[in-house]
Design an enzyme around this catalytic site. Structure first.
Site, mmCIF file in Angstrom:
data_model
loop_
_atom_site.group_PDB
_atom_site.id
_atom_site.type_symbol
_atom_site.label_atom_id
_atom_site.label_comp_id
_atom_site.label_asym_id
_atom_site.label_seq_id
_atom_site.Cartn_x
_atom_site.Cartn_y
_atom_site.Cartn_z
ATOM 1 N N TYR A 60 42.995 -15.389 11.888
ATOM 2 C CA TYR A 60 41.890 -14.445 11.634
ATOM 3 C C TYR A 60 41.921 -13.955 10.190
ATOM 4 O O TYR A 60 40.910 -13.622 9.607
ATOM 5 C CB TYR A 60 41.973 -13.224 12.565
ATOM 6 C CG TYR A 60 41.577 -13.536 13.985
ATOM 7 C CD1 TYR A 60 40.271 -13.913 14.290
ATOM 8 C CD2 TYR A 60 42.504 -13.458 15.008
ATOM 9 C CE1 TYR A 60 39.908 -14.215 15.599
ATOM 10 C CE2 TYR A 60 42.150 -13.763 16.321
ATOM 11 C CZ TYR A 60 40.839 -14.134 16.598
ATOM 12 O OH TYR A 60 40.482 -14.439 17.885
ATOM 13 N N ASP A 154 40.142 -8.057 -8.693
ATOM 14 C CA ASP A 154 41.144 -7.596 -7.727
ATOM 15 C C ASP A 154 42.423 -7.235 -8.480
ATOM 16 O O ASP A 154 42.805 -7.943 -9.420
ATOM 17 C CB ASP A 154 41.529 -8.712 -6.743
ATOM 18 C CG ASP A 154 40.380 -9.171 -5.874
ATOM 19 O OD1 ASP A 154 39.355 -8.475 -5.852
ATOM 20 O OD2 ASP A 154 40.509 -10.227 -5.227
ATOM 21 N N THR A 197 26.596 -12.075 -12.173
ATOM 22 C CA THR A 197 27.329 -13.048 -12.998
ATOM 23 C C THR A 197 27.717 -12.419 -14.332
ATOM 24 O O THR A 197 28.865 -12.554 -14.793
ATOM 25 C CB THR A 197 26.457 -14.304 -13.221
ATOM 26 O OG1 THR A 197 26.214 -14.906 -11.963
ATOM 27 C CG2 THR A 197 27.133 -15.301 -14.148
ATOM 28 N N GLY A 360 48.251 -24.261 18.840
ATOM 29 C CA GLY A 360 48.305 -22.796 18.862
ATOM 30 C C GLY A 360 49.675 -22.284 19.236
ATOM 31 O O GLY A 360 50.603 -23.043 19.507
ATOM 32 N N CYS A 387 49.366 -30.960 19.612
ATOM 33 C CA CYS A 387 50.506 -30.043 19.594
ATOM 34 C C CYS A 387 50.511 -29.170 20.845
ATOM 35 O O CYS A 387 50.809 -29.678 21.919
ATOM 36 C CB CYS A 387 50.535 -29.247 18.295
ATOM 37 S SG CYS A 387 52.218 -28.747 17.867
ATOM 38 N N HIS A 513 50.326 -33.349 14.285
ATOM 39 C CA HIS A 513 48.973 -32.927 13.879
ATOM 40 C C HIS A 513 48.278 -34.047 13.101
ATOM 41 O O HIS A 513 48.373 -34.091 11.874
ATOM 42 C CB HIS A 513 49.054 -31.687 12.990
ATOM 43 C CG HIS A 513 49.489 -30.453 13.706
ATOM 44 N ND1 HIS A 513 48.604 -29.516 14.190
ATOM 45 C CD2 HIS A 513 50.723 -30.017 14.044
ATOM 46 C CE1 HIS A 513 49.269 -28.538 14.777
ATOM 47 N NE2 HIS A 513 50.562 -28.813 14.704
ATOM 48 N N GLU A 515 45.297 -34.309 12.417
ATOM 49 C CA GLU A 515 44.178 -33.789 11.611
ATOM 50 C C GLU A 515 44.549 -33.577 10.146
ATOM 51 O O GLU A 515 43.671 -33.555 9.287
ATOM 52 C CB GLU A 515 43.621 -32.496 12.228
ATOM 53 C CG GLU A 515 44.503 -31.250 12.133
ATOM 54 C CD GLU A 515 45.528 -31.120 13.267
ATOM 55 O OE1 GLU A 515 45.874 -32.139 13.892
ATOM 56 O OE2 GLU A 515 45.992 -29.988 13.508
HETATM 57 N N1 GLN Z 1 53.507 -23.227 20.051
HETATM 58 C C1 GLN Z 1 53.893 -24.606 20.172
HETATM 59 C C2 GLN Z 1 55.249 -24.884 19.546
HETATM 60 O O1 GLN Z 1 55.702 -24.123 18.720
HETATM 61 C C3 GLN Z 1 52.840 -25.514 19.589
HETATM 62 C C4 GLN Z 1 52.650 -25.369 18.126
HETATM 63 C C5 GLN Z 1 51.352 -25.947 17.612
HETATM 64 O O2 GLN Z 1 50.415 -26.160 18.376
HETATM 65 N N2 GLN Z 1 51.260 -26.172 16.317
HETATM 66 O O3 GLN Z 1 55.874 -25.846 19.833
#
Ligand code: GLN
Length: 540
Positions: A60, A154, A197, A360, A387, A513, A515
């Site tokens: 966030y 800033d 600007t 996540g 993951c 990952h 991606e």
């Molecule tokens: N929370 C999970 C772990 O730590 C998955 C991590 C993630 O999805 N990047 O293994």
């Protein structure tokens, strides 16, 4: 080719008026143009916050955390750099105020500054200058583009602007500053306005930095009158006032910047000769395919940050690359995992031809992810779990096929009788949170005659990781005898990297990952294969 050290040119990109003007995309687009002219380019992001890296930041706050080959947890702009340039970045490409201060404080404790008062100027600014010059001094690059996070004015970014002022002074025409600003259109006045600007450039001037080029983000084209006015009030040539108009795709920005001659102005100002006209042919082919899809497919991305596109930036871009490769427009629906339950799952996922379950951490929205995966498994809907998404697929299978009802990951339930996902051995003794996960690229061996093998078309791959938990091999036999098997393993550590289902058109969970590795030049095979399967599903 090794370059003479002090021939590297440094381009600084600062932002004024407001954040979110797209400094990262402008930096990546300029880099793309210079690369297309046969120069070797890298891009660096300096972030003025005190965290050592964004690994400990909530999405966030700062969107996705992008992981590099060498395991650095970095700003999501590095993802754009890699997707545009198709060249890997590293820890040196993302430096934060926290990292700068940490290094200075460690030196102070070591006694490197004995006798001196350690101050923002020169110690912090010297450390910033060192971080900027480090990439150039590798001898690998003709150009280093350094993007300064935040907005000029800033408090936090002051030492960075001061470092740029000093470097500009030291380097002369080898350094230049591109300032990105906003030229808003006021409906009531029916006019584009230049005052923000002017003020933003004035702030730069107060700090002693005269921008060389102004890139003006705008909803409407800048006419000559506006360009001349900005030039006059901000001490730049009219040809150095570059329009950056809103566009339907970030991938069109390099083309727009070429039309505006941004690369030519940069070459002229840095006194750089170029014998190579910018070749963007394959880039243009990509855009043409992106803009003229032959079909569409509906794909759902189930995650707990569904209201926040930036949290899943690299996944979203990977799906765009994969869709384009398939001449298909991917209509992506972000679905909030917290809102999915057994009663509404069919209606929530209705019409989708493919389901991605997002990575996540933590418990929130976990059951919705598991329920969505069960729906994909039972209805033969193509599924890609990334993951945590892979870990949820394992939990779903354990509960509903192996009938281990309370199976879970020990991340969510430390006391589960069936810890099918468990903390990695090497993680057990780690108590600190920053930069301590299993991070970066690790090899994976793929078994032949599997879907993963078909998709990758090779046996040895390497993918990037960011996790603490893993598949618990204690349960592997039971899984495999019931139809879910490990098709990819880490060859040294024997960790499960890929799980897939027998007798399903496309059901893959990956511990890594993918991606982070998809680029315009190299769309990722897993996403390409997944979208292909989704198209097949939709045509049935
Ligand atoms: N929370 C999970 C772990 O730590 C998955 C991590 C993630 O999805 N990047 O293994």
């Amino acid at each position: 080719m090794a370059r003479v050290k002090d021939q590297t040119k440094y381009i600084f990109v600062t932002g004024g008026v407001t954040s979110s003007l797209g400094k990262g995309i402008i930096s990546a687009s300029l880099a793309k143009l210079l690369q297309a002219r046969c120069f070797s380019v890298t891009i660096q992001k300096l972030d003025p916050y005190i965290n050592i890296d964004p690994g400990t930041l909530n999405p966030y706050e700062h969107g996705e955390c992008y992981v590099t080959e060498d395991g650095a947890e970095t700003d999501l702009d590095l993802g754009h750099y890699e997707r545009f340039l198709n060249v890997p970045t590293s820890q040196a490409n993302n430096v934060t105020t926290g990292r700068i201060y940490l290094s200075v404080i460690e030196k102070e404790r070591r006694g490197d500054y004995l006798g001196e008062t350690v101050q923002v100027i020169p110690h912090i600014t010297d450390e910033i200058k060192h971080a900027i010059k480090l990439l150039g001094e590798s001898g690998k690059y003709d150009f280093v583009i350094t993007e300064i996070g935040g907005t000029v004015g800033d408090i936090e970014s002051l030492p960075y602007i001061e470092a740029i002022r000093q470097l500009k002074w030291e380097m002369g025409s080898r350094a230049l500053v591109i300032h990105l600003t906003l030229v808003p259109y006021l409906k009531a006045a029916r006019e584009l306005k230049t005052k923000p600007t002017q003020h933003s450039v004035k702030t730069m001037l107060e700090y002693g930095v005269q921008p060389d080029i102004l890139v003006c983000r705008t909803e409407r084209p800048l006419n000559d009158h506006i360009r001349n006015k900005i030039a006059l009030f901000c001490n730049v040539e009219a040809t150095s006032v570059i329009e950056s108009i809103d566009t339907s795709s970030i991938y069109k920005v390099p083309i727009l910047m070429r039309e505006e001659k941004l690369d030519q102005v940069v070459l002229k100002k840095t006194r750089t000769k170029s014998n190579c006209p910018p070749d963007l042919e394959s880039w243009e082919q990509f855009i043409s395919r992106l803009e003229h899809p032959k079909k569409t497919v509906e794909i759902g991305l189930v995650g707990k940050y569904a209201e926040l596109m930036d949290a899943y930036k690299s996944i979203i871009e990977s799906l765009i690359h994969a869709g384009t490769t398939n001449d298909c427009k991917v209509n992506l629906k972000l679905i909030h995992s917290e809102q999915i339950n057994h009663h509404n799952v069919t209606s929530k996922l209705e019409g989708l031809s493919g389901i991605v379950v997002a990575p996540g951490f933590g418990d929130r929205g976990i059951e919705g992810k598991i329920i969505s995966i069960g729906h994909a498994r039972k209805n033969n809907i193509p599924f890609l779990g990334i993951c945590l998404g892979m870990q949820c697929a394992v939990v779903e299978f354990a509960r509903n096929v192996l009938h281990l009802n309370e199976a879970h990951s020990t991340e969510m339930n430390a006391n589960t009788p069936y810890p099918v996902i468990d903390i990695m051995e090497e993680q057990k003794k780690i108590n600190t949170k920053g930069g301590t996960m299993r991070l970066g690229a690790y090899p994976c061996s793929i078994k032949t005659d599997t879907l993963a093998h078909k998709v990758y078309a090779k046996e040895d791959i390497s993918e990037r990781h960011r996790h603490r938990y893993e598949f618990n091999n204690h349960f592997l036999k039971d899984f495999e005898s019931h139809g879910m098997f490990a098709s990819g393993m880490n060859p040294q550590a024997n960790l499960v990297e890929i799980m897939e289902l027998k007798d399903h058109p496309f059901f893959i969970g990956v511990q890594f990952h993918p991606e982070y590795r998809s680029t315009v030049a190299n769309p990722h095979p897993l996403f390409v294969g997944f979208v292909e399967a989704a198209i097949r599903f939709s045509e049935k």
